[in-house]
Every structure is written in C-alpha cells, then in structure tokens.
Scaffold this active site. Structure first.
Site, PDB file in Angstrom:
ATOM      1  N   ARG A   1      14.788   4.936 -14.246  1.00 51.89           N
ATOM      2  CA  ARG A   1      15.948   4.273 -13.616  1.00 51.89           C
ATOM      3  C   ARG A   1      17.227   4.498 -14.434  1.00 51.89           C
ATOM      4  O   ARG A   1      18.322   4.551 -13.868  1.00 51.89           O
ATOM      5  CB  ARG A   1      15.683   2.781 -13.463  1.00 51.89           C
ATOM      6  CG  ARG A   1      14.713   2.527 -12.341  1.00 51.89           C
ATOM      7  CD  ARG A   1      14.516   1.064 -12.088  1.00 51.89           C
ATOM      8  NE  ARG A   1      13.794   0.883 -10.843  1.00 51.89           N
ATOM      9  CZ  ARG A   1      13.233  -0.248 -10.469  1.00 51.89           C
ATOM     10  NH1 ARG A   1      13.297  -1.309 -11.245  1.00 51.89           N
ATOM     11  NH2 ARG A   1      12.608  -0.343  -9.317  1.00 51.89           N
TER      12      ARG A   1
ATOM     13  N   LYS B   1      -1.395  -3.536   4.056  1.00 58.62           N
ATOM     14  CA  LYS B   1      -1.094  -4.544   5.073  1.00 58.62           C
ATOM     15  C   LYS B   1      -0.274  -4.010   6.235  1.00 58.62           C
ATOM     16  O   LYS B   1       0.854  -3.552   6.048  1.00 58.62           O
ATOM     17  CB  LYS B   1      -0.326  -5.692   4.423  1.00 58.62           C
ATOM     18  CG  LYS B   1      -1.207  -6.566   3.560  1.00 58.62           C
ATOM     19  CD  LYS B   1      -0.472  -7.813   3.189  1.00 58.62           C
ATOM     20  CE  LYS B   1      -1.398  -9.010   3.202  1.00 58.62           C
ATOM     21  NZ  LYS B   1      -0.683 -10.267   3.142  1.00 58.62           N
TER      22      LYS B   1
ATOM     23  N   GLY C   1       7.426   1.393  -2.805  1.00 55.36           N
ATOM     24  CA  GLY C   1       6.552   1.147  -3.954  1.00 55.36           C
ATOM     25  C   GLY C   1       5.377   2.061  -4.224  1.00 55.36           C
ATOM     26  O   GLY C   1       5.458   2.977  -5.038  1.00 55.36           O
TER      27      GLY C   1
ATOM     28  N   GLY D   1      12.031  -2.285  -1.993  1.00 58.44           N
ATOM     29  CA  GLY D   1      12.479  -3.142  -0.883  1.00 58.44           C
ATOM     30  C   GLY D   1      13.668  -2.561  -0.144  1.00 58.44           C
ATOM     31  O   GLY D   1      13.751  -2.640   1.085  1.00 58.44           O
TER      32      GLY D   1
END
Ligand code: AMP
Length: 393
Positions: free
Chosen positions: A34, A195, A351, A374
């Site tokens: 990052r 999910k 992710g 996100g």
C-alpha cells in the site's frame, strides 16, 4: 477526472490522503504494497517542487492508542519512498501545524493516525476544515477508503478548488471503467467465495453488463440446491435459494450465460488433510462437503475464460487457504493469465481473490489487481463512491 498530471505542484503544499493501513506483526510491517502504491503520486508532486502532507489511518483505534501510531510504520515509509519523511505527533495540533508550515519544496510530512480523532469517521465538517488548512491543495490517492464519507477522504474536498485524483485512484477508476462501461466483448465475471448473500448486489448489477458469469466456490452450492441438487454438507444459504432462482431467470432474460460447476472435490471434514473424493455437482455424498472445483468444472471454466476479452475476478473457487484444495483457484489464475497474455483485460478485485493471486505469485500476470476490498465491491455494485464523487463536484 482531474488528475495530478494536469497540474504543476511547484511551491504547493499538497495534502495527500493515502491508504497506509498496512499489516503489522510485532512492530514489523509485513506487507508494504500500500505504501508502494502511493509512491508514484508522491514522487510526481516532489519532482514538481511541491511538498507532501500525508494523511492516513492505521487500524481501528479507539482514541489515541500507541499500537496504532504512525511511528510503527515511519521507517517502512522512508524506505519505500526512499526519501526523508518527517512525522508529526498529532493531526491538527501544534506539531502538525508547525511542521506543515515549515515544509520546503520536495519535503514530506506524515501526520499521526487520522483515526485517533473520532471526527474522522464521523465525517466532521469542522475537523475536515482544520485539516484542510494545513495545505494549499488536496489529492485523494486512497482507493481503499474511497467508499467511506470520512473527513479526510470526502468532506475535506469541499475546502479545495484544486483537488485531484492521485495516480493510484486514477488507475483503479480506469480499471473498473474498462470492465463496467467500456469492456471489450465477450465480458466475463467470475464470482466465487463463501457467501452468496454478500455477492447478490454485484450479481444484480453485472448481469446488465456482462456476457458470461462463472459462479464457483462455496456460493455455487446454493445454486445447485436451488436447481434440485443434493449438496451433502456443503456450505449453503437456504434463505438465498429463491434469489438464486431469480438470478438464473434474470440471466436468461438478459441473454447472459451462467456457468456453474459440474463437479467438486469434496471432503469429509473441513480440514486440509481430510480424505477427498470427486462428486458430480448435483449428487454429492451425504457426508461430504464441496471444497474445490472438480476436473470437469475446470475444463468448462477454462473454455469460457480463454474466449473472453474482458475478465473480472472476485472470489476464490475453493478453500484455497488449504493447499490440498487450492488447485481450482490456482488453475483459474493460470487460465486468466493465459487469456490476459492473448490480449484480454483482466481485473482482480475484492479481498480474497487478491490474496489468492498474491499467494500464487501471479499478480503481475493480471492486467490490474485492485488495492481496495470494500471500495472495489461497492464499485462493482454500481455505486459511485463518496470519495470519488467529492473530487468531481
Ligand atoms: P468471500 O469473502 O465471500 O469472497 O469468501 C472467501 C472465502 O471463501 C475464502 O476464505 C475461501 O476459503 C471460502 N470458500 C471458497 N470456496 C469454499 C467452499 N467450497 N466451502 C467453504 N468455503 C469456501
């Protein structure tokens, strides 16, 4: 989009919102990517003769907490940027004000963790105003927090006429655009992960855009069940079964082909060393659970990937963290690499698929690997992120 290339920052003090929220283990930064991602922006501003005031959060502190101090990362920041970097022991206090006002062209100041102030996450106008007074112009280069309407990511923009997309933010926005609005056909989205519920908004949005959708990993078993399959003990969200049926119908209506797995490598226990067997996807043994994509599935996925000209990948197609069940996700990475080699544009975002391509060392084979979890997911849902909106208005 006003980017930093369109401006000369000579003698400007530039507040740059970066995302230096890096992982730390026992006082050591374990992944500096990052920080590396912000280097191009910082270098451009310094070489113009501007000075940089870097603002970032680190972790989720509750007030001032030493373990989240920017002191933990300052050595890594200096090393990666290969420059002297000053550190202030506050964000909008005496120390930062003094150090910011004394900054000379080419110098860099890193402010203390902006989340030490609860006003940051609340998007407090007054806090944003005080922060803005440290500099002459504003650059947002923190894609990872662009989906948050926080003081330093969004609200601060109100106080500047000269506000710009940093190089990283620009690259992220262009990569998303290349898939979502100007992708070369056929466009393929690969969705995996555990999910289905967390991916429904993405599915609903991309169904209007893509030609093919591969659904793999844990979330595919809810689809198998919706189609009347016996999924044994595989992960499943029963409350999503009707929604899966709606998605299949909506795909048909939109002329989108959904590719589901044909078979799965299944195990008795959720364990790397559990004995495993391949089952037809519609007929998994009662005591077994699907852990990875089976051989016929991979052959069918390979064909779709190799014919696609634009590929979006979000989510692994198996429990890739267990080496014995990582083969499917690894193979998928290989097919996407091959397709990219042949000229396709590939974007990996969100992710776990990013973690997977990094773990398999193939991140350089992809056209673009997103830095935002996100923020990327919300972009794929079709939302305009507040941090980006604020730069445009
Ligand atoms: P997500 O955060 O929803 O993208 O899910 C990522 C996670 O999905 C990873 O940790 C994978 O281990 C997990 N996953 C993928 N396939 C399966 C599966 N068949 N059963 C259980 N978990 C899975």
């Amino acid at each position: 989009m006003r980017t930093i290339d369109q401006f000369n920052f000579c003698n400007q003090k530039v507040i740059i919102r970066v995302d230096f929220n890096v992982p730390i283990d026992k006082n050591t930064v374990t992944d500096t990517s990052r920080i590396e991602a912000a280097k191009q922006t910082i270098d451009k501003i310094c070489s113009d003769g501007g000075s940089c005031i870097l603002v970032s959060h680190l972790g989720r502190p509750n007030g001032f907490q030493d373990e989240f101090s920017m002191r933990k990362i300052i050595d890594s920041v200096k090393k990666v940027l290969d420059k002297k970097v000053l550190l202030s022991n506050d964000v909008i206090g005496e120390d930062s004000t003094l150090k910011a006002s004394n900054l000379k062209p080419g110098e860099i100041l890193l402010l203390e963790n902006v989340r030490f102030h609860k006003e940051e996450t609340k998007g407090d106008l007054n806090f944003a105003k005080q922060l803005s007074q440290l500099g002459d112009c504003y650059v947002n280069d923190a894609f990872g927090t662009a989906h948050r309407a926080h003081a330093s990511t969004t609200i601060i923009s109100k106080f500047f006429t000269n506000k710009f997309f940093g190089k990283l933010l620009e690259k992220e926005v262009l990569a998303i655009k290349k898939v979502m609005s100007s992708g070369q056909k056929p466009i393929l989205a690969i969705l995996g992960g555990a999910k289905i519920s967390s991916k429904i908004p993405i599915l609903k949005n991309i169904i209007k855009i893509v030609d093919d959708i591969i659904i793999g990993g844990g979330m595919s078993f809810t689809f198998s069940k919706a189609l009347g399959g016996n999924i044994g003990k595989s992960i499943c969200e029963d409350s999503m079964i009707d929604i899966c049926r709606d998605i299949l119908k909506s795909a048909e209506k939109n002329n989108v082909k959904i590719h589901l797995p044909l078979d799965a490598i299944c195990s008795l226990d959720f364990d790397n060393n559990s004995s495993s067997e391949v089952f037809d996807i519609m007929n998994i043994g009662d005591d077994y659970q699907g852990m990875d994509a089976g051989p016929n599935t991979l052959k069918s996925f390979e064909k779709v990937i190799l014919k696609s000209k634009t590929i979006l990948w979000n989510g692994p197609v198996g429990v890739f963290e267990f080496p014995n069940f990582s083969n499917g996700t690894k193979a998928l990475g290989k097919y996407i690499s091959e397709s990219t080699d042949k000229g396709a544009f590939s974007l990996v975002g969100g992710g776990d698929s990013v973690a997977a391509v990094k773990a398999f060392g193939i991140q350089n084979n992809m056209s673009y690997v997103s830095t935002g979890g996100g923020a990327m997911l919300e972009s794929l849902e079709g939302k305009t992120l507040p941090g980006i909106n604020a730069l445009l208005s």
